[in-house]
Design a protein around this motif. Structure first.
Motif, PDB file in Angstrom:
ATOM      1  N   SER A 248       0.836  -1.195   0.000  1.00 57.38           N
ATOM      2  CA  SER A 248       0.000   0.000   0.000  1.00 57.38           C
ATOM      3  C   SER A 248       0.873   1.248   0.000  1.00 57.38           C
ATOM      4  O   SER A 248       2.096   1.175   0.165  1.00 57.38           O
ATOM      5  CB  SER A 248      -0.922   0.001   1.230  1.00 57.38           C
ATOM      6  N   ALA A 249       0.233   2.393  -0.208  1.00 57.81           N
ATOM      7  CA  ALA A 249       0.896   3.689  -0.111  1.00 57.81           C
ATOM      8  C   ALA A 249       0.203   4.496   0.970  1.00 57.81           C
ATOM      9  O   ALA A 249      -1.011   4.382   1.172  1.00 57.81           O
ATOM     10  CB  ALA A 249       0.836   4.429  -1.447  1.00 57.81           C
ATOM     11  N   TRP A 250       0.971   5.305   1.683  1.00 60.75           N
ATOM     12  CA  TRP A 250       0.425   6.117   2.779  1.00 60.75           C
ATOM     13  C   TRP A 250       0.632   7.597   2.479  1.00 60.75           C
ATOM     14  O   TRP A 250       1.721   8.011   2.079  1.00 60.75           O
ATOM     15  CB  TRP A 250       1.102   5.740   4.101  1.00 60.75           C
ATOM     16  N   ARG A 251      -0.433   8.363   2.629  1.00 64.13           N
ATOM     17  CA  ARG A 251      -0.391   9.809   2.431  1.00 64.13           C
ATOM     18  C   ARG A 251      -0.610  10.517   3.754  1.00 64.13           C
ATOM     19  O   ARG A 251      -1.328  10.011   4.618  1.00 64.13           O
ATOM     20  CB  ARG A 251      -1.453  10.245   1.417  1.00 64.13           C
ATOM     21  N   VAL A 252      -0.043  11.688   3.890  1.00 65.02           N
ATOM     22  CA  VAL A 252      -0.206  12.464   5.110  1.00 65.02           C
ATOM     23  C   VAL A 252      -1.604  13.084   5.121  1.00 65.02           C
ATOM     24  O   VAL A 252      -1.950  13.890   4.253  1.00 65.02           O
ATOM     25  CB  VAL A 252       0.854  13.575   5.217  1.00 65.02           C
ATOM     26  N   ASN A 253      -2.403  12.672   6.087  1.00 64.41           N
ATOM     27  CA  ASN A 253      -3.733  13.236   6.319  1.00 64.41           C
ATOM     28  C   ASN A 253      -3.748  13.885   7.694  1.00 64.41           C
ATOM     29  O   ASN A 253      -3.345  13.249   8.686  1.00 64.41           O
ATOM     30  CB  ASN A 253      -4.811  12.147   6.285  1.00 64.41           C
ATOM     31  N   VAL A 254      -4.213  15.102   7.766  1.00 67.22           N
ATOM     32  CA  VAL A 254      -4.343  15.797   9.052  1.00 67.22           C
ATOM     33  C   VAL A 254      -5.750  16.379   9.082  1.00 67.22           C
ATOM     34  O   VAL A 254      -6.004  17.476   8.571  1.00 67.22           O
ATOM     35  CB  VAL A 254      -3.282  16.907   9.209  1.00 67.22           C
ATOM     36  N   ARG A 255      -6.689  15.640   9.661  1.00 66.15           N
ATOM     37  CA  ARG A 255      -8.088  16.060   9.633  1.00 66.15           C
ATOM     38  C   ARG A 255      -8.811  15.680  10.923  1.00 66.15           C
ATOM     39  O   ARG A 255      -8.516  14.657  11.539  1.00 66.15           O
ATOM     40  CB  ARG A 255      -8.824  15.410   8.456  1.00 66.15           C
ATOM     41  N   VAL A 256      -9.778  16.511  11.302  1.00 62.11           N
ATOM     42  CA  VAL A 256     -10.640  16.245  12.461  1.00 62.11           C
ATOM     43  C   VAL A 256     -12.075  16.575  12.069  1.00 62.11           C
ATOM     44  O   VAL A 256     -12.331  17.611  11.428  1.00 62.11           O
ATOM     45  CB  VAL A 256     -10.239  17.094  13.690  1.00 62.11           C
ATOM     46  N   ALA A 257     -13.011  15.722  12.430  1.00 61.47           N
ATOM     47  CA  ALA A 257     -14.423  15.988  12.161  1.00 61.47           C
ATOM     48  C   ALA A 257     -14.877  17.223  12.939  1.00 61.47           C
ATOM     49  O   ALA A 257     -14.461  17.444  14.081  1.00 61.47           O
ATOM     50  CB  ALA A 257     -15.271  14.786  12.548  1.00 61.47           C
ATOM     51  N   ALA A 258     -15.730  18.018  12.308  1.00 62.31           N
ATOM     52  CA  ALA A 258     -16.215  19.244  12.943  1.00 62.31           C
ATOM     53  C   ALA A 258     -17.015  18.937  14.203  1.00 62.31           C
ATOM     54  O   ALA A 258     -17.052  19.739  15.141  1.00 62.31           O
ATOM     55  CB  ALA A 258     -17.062  20.044  11.963  1.00 62.31           C
ATOM     56  N   ARG A 259     -17.650  17.789  14.241  1.00 59.74           N
ATOM     57  CA  ARG A 259     -18.379  17.354  15.434  1.00 59.74           C
ATOM     58  C   ARG A 259     -18.422  15.831  15.448  1.00 59.74           C
ATOM     59  O   ARG A 259     -18.294  15.194  14.403  1.00 59.74           O
ATOM     60  CB  ARG A 259     -19.799  17.933  15.475  1.00 59.74           C
ATOM     61  N   LEU A 260     -18.600  15.253  16.616  1.00 62.89           N
ATOM     62  CA  LEU A 260     -18.587  13.806  16.783  1.00 62.89           C
ATOM     63  C   LEU A 260     -19.973  13.233  17.027  1.00 62.89           C
ATOM     64  O   LEU A 260     -20.117  12.017  17.186  1.00 62.89           O
ATOM     65  CB  LEU A 260     -17.658  13.403  17.939  1.00 62.89           C
ATOM     66  N   ARG A 261     -20.976  14.102  17.047  1.00 66.26           N
ATOM     67  CA  ARG A 261     -22.335  13.636  17.298  1.00 66.26           C
ATOM     68  C   ARG A 261     -23.317  14.391  16.412  1.00 66.26           C
ATOM     69  O   ARG A 261     -23.208  15.608  16.245  1.00 66.26           O
ATOM     70  CB  ARG A 261     -22.718  13.841  18.764  1.00 66.26           C
TER      71      ARG A 261
END
Length: 356
Positions: A253-266
């Motif tokens: 596989s290949a891995w890319r740099v992802n830097v993300r957070v969901a705006a809300r968890l509910r």
């Protein structure tokens, strides 16, 4: 009606399922895949995760299969530089083995993962959630937990923004291979003065190594698709160990740099956990472990809602606890990753680098 429907049967979803089933909740777990995988992927359990697994009754089997002793053997431009024991390394073990132990525990609690089930729609009201599957079937549940990874269908159906950035070019190629003749007593890390490297980590309980390497490039400087042949060329370039062949690639596989957070968890009666809620660089090995901690927190929240009066105050507790943690983990791993890159790219400092 099912108490909790869980989308995704990775470590986060299976941990949550075991937690809730052990508390007596009626749980169903669906997964769009056709069956379990056998890929090392994330490979380190931290003490907090082992504490969760101790409560779930799976820590013993994982400890028996894993390895708590990790020694980094570091090389620079082909020469052995030093061996560094990792203090408080946690437990080295492949993700597929963790998932296998959790599935076995879940089966003992009367729950089987339902494979080949793709989530296609979500509707909800004050009484519960209706999850529509791609084949037209509908599952009614009091709550839904989206533990379905970075490309979460649950998150997309809810329209929750996944804020951050993703690099287009792969930062690393990864896979599982055999390397007969290479010592299994060390996590081998080869760095070169041109700022690239390759690492081979022996996976406990198997005869394979996990490969992590700088992507191979063509004559134009474009990254090549990862392959066993490419792994071999990268190994020869960095390790300079004639006679050792990489064989039997069971994961590439290949891995890319992802830097993300969901705006809300509910969103009402639907929750996000694990990679569905946050993705970040792999430095520090925090991804899977943060997801397991998410599952433990969400298990407490849903158990309280199922057995008590519920209400927004109870349901909001999960996001209040875990969203700040997710934001800090993303920031921390981004800083770690930048330090790794700086060390690898500086001649003479590569021996101090590593993805920890």
């Amino acid at each position: 009606m099912t108490d909790v429907l869980i989308a995704g049967s990775g470590p986060t979803g299976l941990t949550l399922a075991c937690d809730l089933a052990q508390r007596g909740a009626a749980v169903r777990v669906i997964d769009r895949r056709s069956g379990p995988h056998r890929e090392s992927r994330c490979k380190g359990l931290r003490p907090s995760s082992l504490e969760v697994f101790e409560r779930l009754g799976v820590a013993g089997s994982l400890t028996a299969d894993g390895d708590e002793r990790v020694v980094l053997r570091k090389y620079f431009d082909g020469a052995h530089v030093k061996d560094t024991p990792v203090v408080d390394a946690g437990l080295l073990i492949g993700q597929w083995q963790i998932e296998g132990a959790l599935r076995e525990r879940l089966a003992g609690l009367g729950v089987q993962v339902e494979y080949g089930c793709r989530l296609a729609g979500i509707t909800q009201d004050a009484a519960g959630v209706r999850a529509e599957l791609a084949d037209g079937a509908v599952i009614a549940a009091r709550y839904l937990a989206g533990c379905d990874g970075g490309h979460s269908t649950t998150r997309m159906l809810l329209g929750i923004p996944f804020e951050g950035s993703t690099q287009e070019e792969p930062a690393m190629v990864v896979g599982d291979v055999r390397a007969e003749g290479l010592s299994r007593d060390f996590w081998h890390q080869w760095f070169t003065s041109d700022g690239t490297g390759i690492m081979l980590c022996p996976m406990p309980g198997t005869d394979s190594f996990q490969v992590q390497a700088s992507p191979e490039q063509d004559d134009r400087g474009e990254p090549l698709e990862p392959s066993l042949e490419g792994f071999q060329r990268l190994f020869e370039r960095h390790a300079r160990m004639p006679g050792i062949r990489l064989t039997d690639a069971t994961w590439v596989s290949a891995w890319r740099v992802n830097v993300r957070v969901a705006a809300r968890l509910r969103e009402g009666r639907v929750f996000l956990a694990g990679d569905a809620a946050h993705v970040h660089p792999i430095a520090g090995g925090l991804g899977m472990n943060t997801g397991i901690d998410d599952a433990a927190a969400l298990g407490r929240t849903l158990a309280a809602a199922l057995t008590g009066p519920g209400g927004d105050l109870v349901l909001d507790a999960y996001q209040a606890e875990r969203l700040p943690v997710a934001a800090e983990v993303v920031a921390d791993t981004a800083r770690r990753y930048e330090r790794v890159l700086a060390a690898v790219r500086t001649p003479g400092r590569g021996t101090e680098a590593g993805l920890e």
